[in-house]
Design a protein around this motif. Sequence first.
Motif, mmCIF file in Angstrom:
data_model
loop_
_atom_site.group_PDB
_atom_site.id
_atom_site.type_symbol
_atom_site.label_atom_id
_atom_site.label_comp_id
_atom_site.label_asym_id
_atom_site.label_seq_id
_atom_site.Cartn_x
_atom_site.Cartn_y
_atom_site.Cartn_z
ATOM 1 N N ALA A 94 -2.449 8.401 4.322
ATOM 2 C CA ALA A 94 -3.034 7.796 3.120
ATOM 3 C C ALA A 94 -2.636 6.322 3.022
ATOM 4 C CB ALA A 94 -2.602 8.560 1.868
ATOM 5 N N GLU A 95 -1.369 6.031 3.283
ATOM 6 C CA GLU A 95 -0.926 4.631 3.222
ATOM 7 C C GLU A 95 -1.594 3.810 4.329
ATOM 8 O OE1 GLU A 95 3.377 4.868 3.099
ATOM 9 O OE2 GLU A 95 3.358 5.220 0.935
ATOM 10 N N LYS A 96 -1.770 4.444 5.470
ATOM 11 C CA LYS A 96 -2.458 3.772 6.577
ATOM 12 C C LYS A 96 -3.922 3.468 6.209
ATOM 13 C CE LYS A 96 -2.991 4.767 11.507
ATOM 14 N NZ LYS A 96 -2.640 5.714 12.578
ATOM 15 N N MET A 97 -4.583 4.416 5.541
ATOM 16 C CA MET A 97 -5.970 4.205 5.143
ATOM 17 C C MET A 97 -6.079 3.145 4.039
ATOM 18 S SD MET A 97 -7.987 5.943 7.067
ATOM 19 C CE MET A 97 -6.954 6.037 8.510
ATOM 20 N N LEU A 98 -5.097 3.099 3.151
ATOM 21 C CA LEU A 98 -5.095 2.038 2.133
ATOM 22 C C LEU A 98 -4.999 0.674 2.813
ATOM 23 C CD1 LEU A 98 -2.725 3.523 -0.634
ATOM 24 C CD2 LEU A 98 -5.222 3.391 -0.684
ATOM 25 N N ALA A 99 -4.162 0.596 3.843
ATOM 26 C CA ALA A 99 -4.040 -0.668 4.591
ATOM 27 C C ALA A 99 -5.333 -0.982 5.326
ATOM 28 C CB ALA A 99 -2.862 -0.587 5.562
ATOM 29 N N ILE A 153 -6.238 12.087 -0.097
ATOM 30 C CA ILE A 153 -5.546 12.489 -1.322
ATOM 31 C C ILE A 153 -6.478 13.453 -2.046
ATOM 32 C CG2 ILE A 153 -4.678 11.698 -3.571
ATOM 33 C CD1 ILE A 153 -3.937 9.041 -2.271
ATOM 34 N N TRP A 154 -5.893 14.518 -2.601
ATOM 35 C CA TRP A 154 -6.691 15.551 -3.256
ATOM 36 C C TRP A 154 -6.176 15.803 -4.659
ATOM 37 C CZ3 TRP A 154 -4.668 15.653 1.603
ATOM 38 C CH2 TRP A 154 -5.587 15.616 2.655
ATOM 39 N N PHE A 182 0.859 -1.184 0.000
ATOM 40 C CA PHE A 182 0.000 0.000 0.000
ATOM 41 C C PHE A 182 0.888 1.225 0.000
ATOM 42 C CE2 PHE A 182 -1.797 -3.564 2.258
ATOM 43 C CZ PHE A 182 -2.777 -3.899 1.330
ATOM 44 N N GLU A 183 0.911 1.877 -1.125
ATOM 45 C CA GLU A 183 1.960 2.865 -1.331
ATOM 46 C C GLU A 183 1.438 4.130 -1.998
ATOM 47 O OE1 GLU A 183 5.000 1.249 -3.831
ATOM 48 O OE2 GLU A 183 6.502 2.665 -3.126
ATOM 49 N N VAL A 184 1.976 5.267 -1.547
ATOM 50 C CA VAL A 184 1.721 6.542 -2.214
ATOM 51 C C VAL A 184 3.078 7.030 -2.691
ATOM 52 C CG1 VAL A 184 0.978 8.930 -1.888
ATOM 53 C CG2 VAL A 184 -0.297 7.069 -0.799
ATOM 54 N N THR A 185 3.179 7.310 -3.978
ATOM 55 C CA THR A 185 4.497 7.621 -4.542
ATOM 56 C C THR A 185 4.422 8.794 -5.517
ATOM 57 O OG1 THR A 185 6.310 6.759 -5.903
ATOM 58 C CG2 THR A 185 4.126 5.919 -6.403
ATOM 59 N N HIS A 190 -0.911 4.637 -5.290
ATOM 60 C CA HIS A 190 -1.495 5.900 -5.749
ATOM 61 C C HIS A 190 -0.377 6.898 -6.005
ATOM 62 C CE1 HIS A 190 -4.152 9.262 -6.308
ATOM 63 N NE2 HIS A 190 -5.209 8.522 -6.034
ATOM 64 N N ARG A 191 -0.498 7.605 -7.091
ATOM 65 C CA ARG A 191 0.525 8.566 -7.483
ATOM 66 C C ARG A 191 0.199 9.958 -6.953
ATOM 67 N NH1 ARG A 191 2.876 9.588 -13.054
ATOM 68 N NH2 ARG A 191 4.379 11.239 -12.604
ATOM 69 N N THR A 192 1.250 10.746 -6.693
ATOM 70 C CA THR A 192 1.062 12.160 -6.370
ATOM 71 C C THR A 192 1.916 13.003 -7.313
ATOM 72 O OG1 THR A 192 2.822 12.019 -4.713
ATOM 73 C CG2 THR A 192 0.567 11.781 -3.918
ATOM 74 N N GLY A 193 1.738 14.304 -7.239
ATOM 75 C CA GLY A 193 2.488 15.213 -8.101
ATOM 76 C C GLY A 193 1.697 15.540 -9.362
#
Lengths: 158, 77
Positions: A59-64, A124-125, A7-10, A83-86
Motif C-alpha cells: 500500500a505504501e509502495k502504491m501511494l508512492a 486497502i479494504w 506515504f504512510e499507512v498507520t 491512510h489509517r487502518t484498524g
Amino acid sequence: MNKEKRFEVTDHPISTENVIQKVTRRECGAITTFIGTVREFTDGKRTLRLEYQAYKDMAEKMLAQIDKEVQEKWPDARSAITHRTGTLDISDAAVVIAVSSPHRKTAYEANEYIIERIKQIVPIWKKEYWDDGSAWIGDQLEKTPYPKGKPPKGANDD
Amino acid sequence: MIKILFFARLQEEIGKDSLNIEKAGLTVDQLKQWLEKEHGLQSLDQTMAAVNEDYADGSEVLKEGDTVALIPPVSGG
C-alpha cells in the motif's frame, strides 16, 4: 521540510497538521488537504464503525507510485498521504492527503487525482459494521472491479 | 516455497492470513484455480494478484521464494 515518510499507512490516529507539514515549502502559495472521514449513513444504512485492513508494504509502495504519476502530470506539486487502518468511529479520519504547489489550481487538481487513484490501486479494504450486520466492501455488488483484469495504470485508461 | 497472502473477504473465507505451498512453476491464474479447487474459495475471477508487491498478470510464472498476495477489489479512501 519534514523528513518523515510522506506515504504512510498507520494504525494510529492521523494528525492532519503533521501531513501538511510534510509538504510545506517556501516556494508554495497553496496547500490543499483532503480528509476522508467515516460516514454514518450510506443509502439509508447506518454505519456503527469501520475497520480498515491494508497490505501495508505494498500500500505504501502504491501511494508512492501515485505520487510518481502526480509528478509527471504536475511537476511542481508535492504530496503527502497517510491512510489509517484498524477500527474507526464515525467522523474519524481514514485518509489525509496534502498537496502543495506554487499556485492553487495544481494543488486542487492533484489532490483529487490522488484520492481517485487510491480507490483504484492501493491495497486497502474497508469492512462496514452496520446496525444490522457487517461486510467487506469492494465486492462486485459495490462496484465493477477491474474491467480489464487489473487496475488501470493511469486514471484516464478506462 | 511460495507464500500466499489473503486479505479482507478472502482471509475470512479461508480462515487464515497466509499459506505456504510448493507450487513454483504455476502461473498466477493456475494458482487461483488451484485455490478455488483445493481450498473451496469462491470465484477468484474478480481478484487481482500481486507478486512481490507489484500487480501481476495472470500469465506470470511463479518462482521459488515469491510472495503472492490475492487482492480483492480495494475499498480504501
